[in-house]
Scaffold this motif. Structure first.
Motif, PDB file in Angstrom:
ATOM      1  N   TRP A  60       0.658  -1.115  -0.131  1.00  0.00           N
ATOM      2  CA  TRP A  60       0.220   0.038  -0.170  1.00  0.00           C
ATOM      3  C   TRP A  60       0.875   1.398  -0.088  1.00  0.00           C
ATOM      4  CZ3 TRP A  60      -4.311  -0.464  -1.910  1.00  0.00           C
ATOM      5  CH2 TRP A  60      -5.446  -1.885  -1.547  1.00  0.00           C
ATOM      6  N   PRO A  61       1.895   1.606   0.784  1.00  0.00           N
ATOM      7  CA  PRO A  61       2.657   2.006   0.634  1.00  0.00           C
ATOM      8  C   PRO A  61       3.265   3.017  -0.920  1.00  0.00           C
ATOM      9  CG  PRO A  61       3.355   1.373   2.765  1.00  0.00           C
ATOM     10  CD  PRO A  61       2.344   0.418   2.345  1.00  0.00           C
ATOM     11  N   LEU A  62       3.684   1.621  -1.149  1.00  0.00           N
ATOM     12  CA  LEU A  62       3.720   1.753  -3.041  1.00  0.00           C
ATOM     13  C   LEU A  62       2.648   1.928  -4.140  1.00  0.00           C
ATOM     14  CD1 LEU A  62       7.270  -0.970  -3.607  1.00  0.00           C
ATOM     15  CD2 LEU A  62       6.915   1.389  -3.320  1.00  0.00           C
ATOM     16  N   LEU A  63       2.042   1.655  -3.609  1.00  0.00           N
ATOM     17  CA  LEU A  63       1.090   2.091  -4.244  1.00  0.00           C
ATOM     18  C   LEU A  63       0.359   3.614  -3.872  1.00  0.00           C
ATOM     19  CD1 LEU A  63      -2.136  -0.852  -4.582  1.00  0.00           C
ATOM     20  CD2 LEU A  63      -0.370   0.024  -6.310  1.00  0.00           C
ATOM     21  N   GLY A  64       0.717   4.046  -3.343  1.00  0.00           N
ATOM     22  CA  GLY A  64       0.748   5.595  -2.433  1.00  0.00           C
ATOM     23  C   GLY A  64       1.671   6.103  -2.915  1.00  0.00           C
ATOM     24  N   LEU A  65       2.566   5.857  -3.526  1.00  0.00           N
ATOM     25  CA  LEU A  65       3.422   7.088  -4.156  1.00  0.00           C
ATOM     26  C   LEU A  65       3.358   6.838  -5.891  1.00  0.00           C
ATOM     27  CD1 LEU A  65       6.245   7.999  -4.604  1.00  0.00           C
ATOM     28  CD2 LEU A  65       7.275   5.526  -4.337  1.00  0.00           C
ATOM     29  N   TYR A  66       2.555   5.814  -6.342  1.00  0.00           N
ATOM     30  CA  TYR A  66       2.608   5.318  -7.621  1.00  0.00           C
ATOM     31  C   TYR A  66       1.409   6.848  -7.828  1.00  0.00           C
ATOM     32  CZ  TYR A  66       1.072   3.923 -12.504  1.00  0.00           C
ATOM     33  OH  TYR A  66       0.477   4.397 -13.534  1.00  0.00           O
ATOM     34  N   GLY A  67       0.161   6.898  -7.081  1.00  0.00           N
ATOM     35  CA  GLY A  67      -0.893   7.657  -7.010  1.00  0.00           C
ATOM     36  C   GLY A  67       0.236   9.488  -7.050  1.00  0.00           C
ATOM     37  N   LEU A  68       1.450   8.951  -5.782  1.00  0.00           N
ATOM     38  CA  LEU A  68       1.838  10.349  -5.092  1.00  0.00           C
ATOM     39  C   LEU A  68       2.272  11.127  -7.053  1.00  0.00           C
ATOM     40  CD1 LEU A  68       3.191  11.025  -1.871  1.00  0.00           C
ATOM     41  CD2 LEU A  68       1.295  11.992  -3.207  1.00  0.00           C
ATOM     42  N   LEU A  69       2.796  10.153  -7.840  1.00  0.00           N
ATOM     43  CA  LEU A  69       3.208  10.144  -9.081  1.00  0.00           C
ATOM     44  C   LEU A  69       2.375  10.170  -9.905  1.00  0.00           C
ATOM     45  CD1 LEU A  69       6.121   7.046  -9.078  1.00  0.00           C
ATOM     46  CD2 LEU A  69       6.338   9.237  -9.228  1.00  0.00           C
ATOM     47  N   GLN A  70       1.283  10.203 -10.019  1.00  0.00           N
ATOM     48  CA  GLN A  70      -0.394  10.615 -11.310  1.00  0.00           C
ATOM     49  C   GLN A  70      -0.297  11.968 -10.843  1.00  0.00           C
ATOM     50  OE1 GLN A  70      -0.353   8.142 -13.203  1.00  0.00           O
ATOM     51  NE2 GLN A  70       0.684   7.115 -11.926  1.00  0.00           N
ATOM     52  N   LEU A  71       0.114  12.123  -9.382  1.00  0.00           N
ATOM     53  CA  LEU A  71      -0.216  13.997  -9.866  1.00  0.00           C
ATOM     54  C   LEU A  71       0.362  14.794  -9.940  1.00  0.00           C
ATOM     55  CD1 LEU A  71      -1.563  14.091  -5.686  1.00  0.00           C
ATOM     56  CD2 LEU A  71      -2.920  13.887  -8.093  1.00  0.00           C
ATOM     57  N   GLY A  72       1.285  14.533 -10.012  1.00  0.00           N
ATOM     58  CA  GLY A  72       3.099  15.081 -11.002  1.00  0.00           C
ATOM     59  C   GLY A  72       2.798  14.639 -11.955  1.00  0.00           C
ATOM     60  N   ARG A  73       2.288  14.091 -12.770  1.00  0.00           N
ATOM     61  CA  ARG A  73       1.893  13.029 -14.239  1.00  0.00           C
ATOM     62  C   ARG A  73       1.083  14.277 -14.559  1.00  0.00           C
ATOM     63  NH1 ARG A  73       2.813   9.160 -16.982  1.00  0.00           N
ATOM     64  NH2 ARG A  73       1.709   8.912 -18.971  1.00  0.00           N
ATOM     65  N   ILE A  74      -0.653  14.758 -13.731  1.00  0.00           N
ATOM     66  CA  ILE A  74      -1.146  16.044 -14.040  1.00  0.00           C
ATOM     67  C   ILE A  74      -0.858  17.414 -14.114  1.00  0.00           C
ATOM     68  CG2 ILE A  74      -3.678  17.026 -13.052  1.00  0.00           C
ATOM     69  CD1 ILE A  74      -3.913  13.584 -11.991  1.00  0.00           C
ATOM     70  N   TRP A  75       0.129  17.395 -13.278  1.00  0.00           N
ATOM     71  CA  TRP A  75       1.148  18.661 -13.094  1.00  0.00           C
ATOM     72  C   TRP A  75       1.160  19.340 -14.039  1.00  0.00           C
ATOM     73  CZ3 TRP A  75       5.260  20.096  -9.416  1.00  0.00           C
ATOM     74  CH2 TRP A  75       5.462  21.411  -9.010  1.00  0.00           C
ATOM     75  N   VAL A  76       2.179  18.604 -15.065  1.00  0.00           N
ATOM     76  CA  VAL A  76       3.517  18.391 -15.743  1.00  0.00           C
ATOM     77  C   VAL A  76       2.005  18.624 -17.023  1.00  0.00           C
ATOM     78  CG1 VAL A  76       4.626  17.135 -17.938  1.00  0.00           C
ATOM     79  CG2 VAL A  76       5.357  16.646 -15.290  1.00  0.00           C
ATOM     80  N   ILE A  77       0.899  17.738 -17.770  1.00  0.00           N
ATOM     81  CA  ILE A  77       0.531  18.007 -18.459  1.00  0.00           C
ATOM     82  C   ILE A  77      -0.379  19.795 -18.238  1.00  0.00           C
ATOM     83  CG2 ILE A  77      -2.085  17.128 -19.378  1.00  0.00           C
ATOM     84  CD1 ILE A  77      -1.011  14.134 -18.264  1.00  0.00           C
ATOM     85  N   ALA A  78      -0.637  19.785 -16.909  1.00  0.00           N
ATOM     86  CA  ALA A  78      -1.528  20.568 -16.517  1.00  0.00           C
ATOM     87  C   ALA A  78      -0.635  22.074 -17.758  1.00  0.00           C
ATOM     88  CB  ALA A  78      -2.098  20.791 -15.360  1.00  0.00           C
ATOM     89  N   SER A  79       0.781  21.708 -17.228  1.00  0.00           N
ATOM     90  CA  SER A  79       1.451  22.625 -17.052  1.00  0.00           C
ATOM     91  C   SER A  79       1.975  23.263 -18.783  1.00  0.00           C
ATOM     92  CB  SER A  79       2.624  22.648 -16.724  1.00  0.00           C
ATOM     93  OG  SER A  79       2.589  22.481 -14.833  1.00  0.00           O
ATOM     94  N   LEU A  80       1.897  22.364 -19.356  1.00  0.00           N
ATOM     95  CA  LEU A  80       2.039  21.661 -20.955  1.00  0.00           C
ATOM     96  C   LEU A  80       0.708  22.612 -21.862  1.00  0.00           C
ATOM     97  CD1 LEU A  80       4.736  19.202 -21.194  1.00  0.00           C
ATOM     98  CD2 LEU A  80       5.160  21.692 -21.440  1.00  0.00           C
ATOM     99  N   GLY A  81      -0.436  21.831 -20.779  1.00  0.00           N
ATOM    100  CA  GLY A  81      -2.156  22.338 -21.573  1.00  0.00           C
ATOM    101  C   GLY A  81      -1.572  22.399 -23.273  1.00  0.00           C
ATOM    102  N   ARG A  82      -1.842  22.623 -23.755  1.00  0.00           N
ATOM    103  CA  ARG A  82      -2.336  22.106 -25.112  1.00  0.00           C
ATOM    104  C   ARG A  82      -0.922  21.665 -26.156  1.00  0.00           C
ATOM    105  NH1 ARG A  82      -6.723  24.856 -28.406  1.00  0.00           N
ATOM    106  NH2 ARG A  82      -8.457  23.418 -27.431  1.00  0.00           N
ATOM    107  N   ARG A  83       0.382  21.820 -25.480  1.00  0.00           N
ATOM    108  CA  ARG A  83       1.458  22.234 -26.108  1.00  0.00           C
ATOM    109  C   ARG A  83       1.905  20.460 -25.415  1.00  0.00           C
ATOM    110  NH1 ARG A  83       5.647  26.987 -24.681  1.00  0.00           N
ATOM    111  NH2 ARG A  83       6.832  25.314 -25.971  1.00  0.00           N
ATOM    112  N   TRP A  84       1.095  19.383 -24.399  1.00  0.00           N
ATOM    113  CA  TRP A  84       1.103  18.151 -24.135  1.00  0.00           C
ATOM    114  C   TRP A  84       1.586  17.272 -25.025  1.00  0.00           C
ATOM    115  CZ3 TRP A  84      -1.034  13.709 -22.402  1.00  0.00           C
ATOM    116  CH2 TRP A  84      -0.303  12.796 -22.531  1.00  0.00           C
ATOM    117  N   THR A  85       2.225  16.319 -25.012  1.00  0.00           N
ATOM    118  CA  THR A  85       2.027  15.483 -26.493  1.00  0.00           C
ATOM    119  C   THR A  85       3.345  13.810 -26.235  1.00  0.00           C
ATOM    120  OG1 THR A  85       3.865  15.311 -28.337  1.00  0.00           O
ATOM    121  CG2 THR A  85       1.788  17.066 -28.152  1.00  0.00           C
TER     122      THR A  85
END
Length: 166
Positions: free
Chosen positions: A68-93
């Protein structure tokens, strides 16, 4: 449904949605005059990620007990992924697409890291298998991914070098 299959279904759903977004953004960028760099390298990433998910589905028992701690870490990585996508906006591919004249993004995680998306993906490819005790899968796919990412970063850096100097 087992925890493993539920997690893999969520990851597959997420990746499918991301590919749809990336395809739409790629189309918009190309319409605006952007060019793709290293189109021939792209299928290797698709194959690696598909094989990574397939190996987890095919090689792990449905009853694999998660950390569960590693799954929690994976979940945190998904928040980072969303942050990257949001930061690049329409330039993310998911491809290397260069829009002539566009300055590099320097907001969000790009304030601190040049390639935050790659850092997140490197961690994801190791953490998810490790969360289910699949050490060999984590090592094999991490090494393959590192080779692809190192090549891609070198290509991306050359393509973006003129913008970084401006």
């Amino acid at each position: 449904m087992s925890v493993l299959y539920a997690v893999l279904a969520l990851v597959l759903l997420q990746r499918t949605a991301e590919l749809a977004l990336a395809t739409a953004n790629t189309r918009r960028l190309r319409d605006a005059g952007a060019i793709e760099i290293d189109a021939r390298g792209y299928p290797w990433f698709v194959a690696l990620h598909a094989a990574w998910l397939a190996s987890l589905f095919l090689l792990l028992p449905a009853s694999a007990v998660p950390s569960w701690p590693l799954l929690g870490l994976y979940g945190l990585l998904q928040l980072g992924r969303i942050w990257v996508i949001a930061s690049l906006g329409r330039r993310w591919t998911t491809r290397i697409i260069v829009l002539p004249g566009a300055p590099p993004v320097r907001s969000g995680p790009y304030r601190w890291l040049r390639h935050p998306n790659y850092a997140i993906v490197i961690a994801e490819i190791a953490v998810l298998p490790l969360a289910f005790g699949a050490v060999v899968i984590a090592i094999v796919f991490s090494l393959a991914n590192l080779a692809l990412v190192a090549r891609r970063i070198a290509i991306e850096e050359r393509a973006l070098a003129p913008r970084r100097q401006a």
